[in-house]
Design a protein around this motif. Sequence first.
Motif, PDB file in Angstrom:
ATOM      1  N   ILE A   1     -29.362  26.050  31.653  1.00 46.54           N
ATOM      2  CA  ILE A   1     -29.802  26.406  30.298  1.00 46.54           C
ATOM      3  C   ILE A   1     -29.427  27.847  29.976  1.00 46.54           C
ATOM      4  O   ILE A   1     -28.831  28.146  28.932  1.00 46.54           O
ATOM      5  CB  ILE A   1     -31.317  26.185  30.158  1.00 46.54           C
ATOM      6  CG1 ILE A   1     -31.660  24.709  30.386  1.00 46.54           C
ATOM      7  CG2 ILE A   1     -31.805  26.651  28.795  1.00 46.54           C
ATOM      8  CD1 ILE A   1     -33.141  24.431  30.413  1.00 46.54           C
ATOM      9  N   PHE A   2     -29.754  28.765  30.881  1.00 42.71           N
ATOM     10  CA  PHE A   2     -29.443  30.176  30.645  1.00 42.71           C
ATOM     11  C   PHE A   2     -27.947  30.447  30.775  1.00 42.71           C
ATOM     12  O   PHE A   2     -27.418  31.337  30.105  1.00 42.71           O
ATOM     13  CB  PHE A   2     -30.224  31.049  31.630  1.00 42.71           C
ATOM     14  CG  PHE A   2     -31.702  31.030  31.416  1.00 42.71           C
ATOM     15  CD1 PHE A   2     -32.286  31.814  30.433  1.00 42.71           C
ATOM     16  CD2 PHE A   2     -32.516  30.218  32.184  1.00 42.71           C
ATOM     17  CE1 PHE A   2     -33.655  31.800  30.225  1.00 42.71           C
ATOM     18  CE2 PHE A   2     -33.887  30.194  31.993  1.00 42.71           C
ATOM     19  CZ  PHE A   2     -34.457  30.984  31.005  1.00 42.71           C
ATOM     20  N   MET A   3     -27.256  29.703  31.627  1.00 48.46           N
ATOM     21  CA  MET A   3     -25.829  29.936  31.812  1.00 48.46           C
ATOM     22  C   MET A   3     -25.046  29.592  30.545  1.00 48.46           C
ATOM     23  O   MET A   3     -24.199  30.373  30.092  1.00 48.46           O
ATOM     24  CB  MET A   3     -25.312  29.103  32.984  1.00 48.46           C
ATOM     25  CG  MET A   3     -23.856  29.372  33.330  1.00 48.46           C
ATOM     26  SD  MET A   3     -23.170  28.204  34.517  1.00 48.46           S
ATOM     27  CE  MET A   3     -22.947  26.777  33.451  1.00 48.46           C
ATOM     28  N   ILE A   4     -25.330  28.435  29.963  1.00 47.61           N
ATOM     29  CA  ILE A   4     -24.583  28.021  28.770  1.00 47.61           C
ATOM     30  C   ILE A   4     -24.916  28.916  27.583  1.00 47.61           C
ATOM     31  O   ILE A   4     -24.020  29.401  26.872  1.00 47.61           O
ATOM     32  CB  ILE A   4     -24.884  26.548  28.454  1.00 47.61           C
ATOM     33  CG1 ILE A   4     -24.377  25.654  29.596  1.00 47.61           C
ATOM     34  CG2 ILE A   4     -24.240  26.136  27.139  1.00 47.61           C
ATOM     35  CD1 ILE A   4     -24.744  24.201  29.440  1.00 47.61           C
ATOM     36  N   SER A   5     -26.207  29.158  27.365  1.00 46.64           N
ATOM     37  CA  SER A   5     -26.588  30.008  26.228  1.00 46.64           C
ATOM     38  C   SER A   5     -26.092  31.436  26.410  1.00 46.64           C
ATOM     39  O   SER A   5     -25.585  32.058  25.468  1.00 46.64           O
ATOM     40  CB  SER A   5     -28.105  29.993  26.059  1.00 46.64           C
ATOM     41  OG  SER A   5     -28.743  30.468  27.239  1.00 46.64           O
TER      42      SER A   5
ATOM     43  N   ILE B   1     -27.023  42.723  29.909  1.00 52.17           N
ATOM     44  CA  ILE B   1     -28.108  43.185  30.789  1.00 52.17           C
ATOM     45  C   ILE B   1     -29.248  42.168  30.817  1.00 52.17           C
ATOM     46  O   ILE B   1     -29.835  41.890  31.870  1.00 52.17           O
ATOM     47  CB  ILE B   1     -28.604  44.571  30.329  1.00 52.17           C
ATOM     48  CG1 ILE B   1     -27.503  45.614  30.537  1.00 52.17           C
ATOM     49  CG2 ILE B   1     -29.862  44.972  31.081  1.00 52.17           C
ATOM     50  CD1 ILE B   1     -27.837  46.979  29.975  1.00 52.17           C
ATOM     51  N   GLN B   2     -29.559  41.602  29.673  1.00 51.04           N
ATOM     52  CA  GLN B   2     -30.622  40.592  29.621  1.00 51.04           C
ATOM     53  C   GLN B   2     -30.264  39.374  30.468  1.00 51.04           C
ATOM     54  O   GLN B   2     -31.102  38.851  31.215  1.00 51.04           O
ATOM     55  CB  GLN B   2     -30.861  40.179  28.170  1.00 51.04           C
ATOM     56  CG  GLN B   2     -31.933  39.116  28.004  1.00 51.04           C
ATOM     57  CD  GLN B   2     -32.080  38.665  26.565  1.00 51.04           C
ATOM     58  OE1 GLN B   2     -31.375  39.146  25.685  1.00 51.04           O
ATOM     59  NE2 GLN B   2     -32.986  37.741  26.320  1.00 51.04           N
ATOM     60  N   TYR B   3     -29.030  38.925  30.371  1.00 49.77           N
ATOM     61  CA  TYR B   3     -28.608  37.764  31.158  1.00 49.77           C
ATOM     62  C   TYR B   3     -28.650  38.058  32.656  1.00 49.77           C
ATOM     63  O   TYR B   3     -29.113  37.233  33.455  1.00 49.77           O
ATOM     64  CB  TYR B   3     -27.194  37.349  30.739  1.00 49.77           C
ATOM     65  CG  TYR B   3     -26.636  36.218  31.570  1.00 49.77           C
ATOM     66  CD1 TYR B   3     -27.040  34.906  31.354  1.00 49.77           C
ATOM     67  CD2 TYR B   3     -25.712  36.468  32.582  1.00 49.77           C
ATOM     68  CE1 TYR B   3     -26.543  33.868  32.122  1.00 49.77           C
ATOM     69  CE2 TYR B   3     -25.204  35.436  33.354  1.00 49.77           C
ATOM     70  CZ  TYR B   3     -25.623  34.143  33.117  1.00 49.77           C
ATOM     71  OH  TYR B   3     -25.130  33.119  33.888  1.00 49.77           O
ATOM     72  N   LEU B   4     -28.181  39.232  33.057  1.00 46.13           N
ATOM     73  CA  LEU B   4     -28.195  39.583  34.474  1.00 46.13           C
ATOM     74  C   LEU B   4     -29.621  39.705  35.004  1.00 46.13           C
ATOM     75  O   LEU B   4     -29.909  39.301  36.139  1.00 46.13           O
ATOM     76  CB  LEU B   4     -27.431  40.895  34.691  1.00 46.13           C
ATOM     77  CG  LEU B   4     -25.922  40.850  34.414  1.00 46.13           C
ATOM     78  CD1 LEU B   4     -25.308  42.228  34.585  1.00 46.13           C
ATOM     79  CD2 LEU B   4     -25.238  39.849  35.337  1.00 46.13           C
ATOM     80  N   LEU B   5     -30.525  40.248  34.200  1.00 44.04           N
ATOM     81  CA  LEU B   5     -31.917  40.360  34.636  1.00 44.04           C
ATOM     82  C   LEU B   5     -32.553  38.982  34.819  1.00 44.04           C
ATOM     83  O   LEU B   5     -33.267  38.736  35.799  1.00 44.04           O
ATOM     84  CB  LEU B   5     -32.719  41.184  33.627  1.00 44.04           C
ATOM     85  CG  LEU B   5     -32.462  42.693  33.611  1.00 44.04           C
ATOM     86  CD1 LEU B   5     -33.257  43.350  32.494  1.00 44.04           C
ATOM     87  CD2 LEU B   5     -32.842  43.315  34.952  1.00 44.04           C
ATOM     88  N   ILE B   6     -32.287  38.082  33.875  1.00 41.38           N
ATOM     89  CA  ILE B   6     -32.894  36.753  33.964  1.00 41.38           C
ATOM     90  C   ILE B   6     -32.347  35.979  35.158  1.00 41.38           C
ATOM     91  O   ILE B   6     -33.102  35.371  35.931  1.00 41.38           O
ATOM     92  CB  ILE B   6     -32.663  35.976  32.654  1.00 41.38           C
ATOM     93  CG1 ILE B   6     -33.453  36.617  31.515  1.00 41.38           C
ATOM     94  CG2 ILE B   6     -33.071  34.514  32.813  1.00 41.38           C
ATOM     95  CD1 ILE B   6     -33.194  35.992  30.166  1.00 41.38           C
TER      96      ILE B   6
END
Length: 262
Positions: free
Chosen positions: A29-33, A127-132
């Motif tokens: 979910i997070f990867m695609i978005s 940065i948000q993606y890397l943190l999540i």
Amino acid sequence: MSPTLGPMLVRMNRMIRVDFVSFVRMFLIFMISGGVTIQAILYPNFPLGTELIKRVVTRPLFAMFLTQIHDLDGDPDCSPHYANLTTSYCATDAFHFRGSHMYKPEPLVEPVQKCPMSSLGGYIITIQYLLICKLVLVTLLFAMFALTITKVDLEAAEIWKFQRYMIIMDFEDRLCFPPPFTIINYLFIFLTFIHRLLKGCMKKCSDFCTCDKLYKTKKSESHKKTKRSEDYNYWKKCSHDYVNAKEEKLQMEDIPKVQAEM
């Protein structure tokens, strides 16, 4: 079956089939978005095609192992062209933009399509993606693994006893000879069946005129059931004796440690 190896295999099975599968579902979910958002912010004019889909999928996937930030500051060779991509420029300059630049790229538009655009939003989303992904999801995966390990460790003794019982029952029902010589076992089973069948017929003929025929039949059936249950109880008793011996041995080994601590 080892009391350590058996629960370990169960632990690994649950960690892969339950915990890791749940982690992959959340990560997709997070990867695609995240991939779509990062690609849209850094490359707003990138042409639609297989290359775009490849970038959307591979960049967030490799971000779990590599940190790709070289394009966040843009490209000095082509990023200044974004300053000219305004509404008035696109409408008045007919040499560079004849119609829509998305369908008919010109010499200036084509390098801009694959040129990264530096912006504050690109930094924030990356940065948000890397943190999540690297901080939250990976930590959650480790927590799920730890919970599974704790649950299996609490049931380790029961799992090992059950596996040992299944092995004993498997060897009891298995044929004596290996596969190339199983025909001997089947021949022996067939002859035994014929012998029992003939013996039963002879017994029925001999007991036909007796008065205790029903009594003997019930007694024979109960004897078979008792013998079968005795076999199970014997192996069960062997398993309990082995476990008790191991526990007593561990307790004897722990006595010096307890005395030293006191």
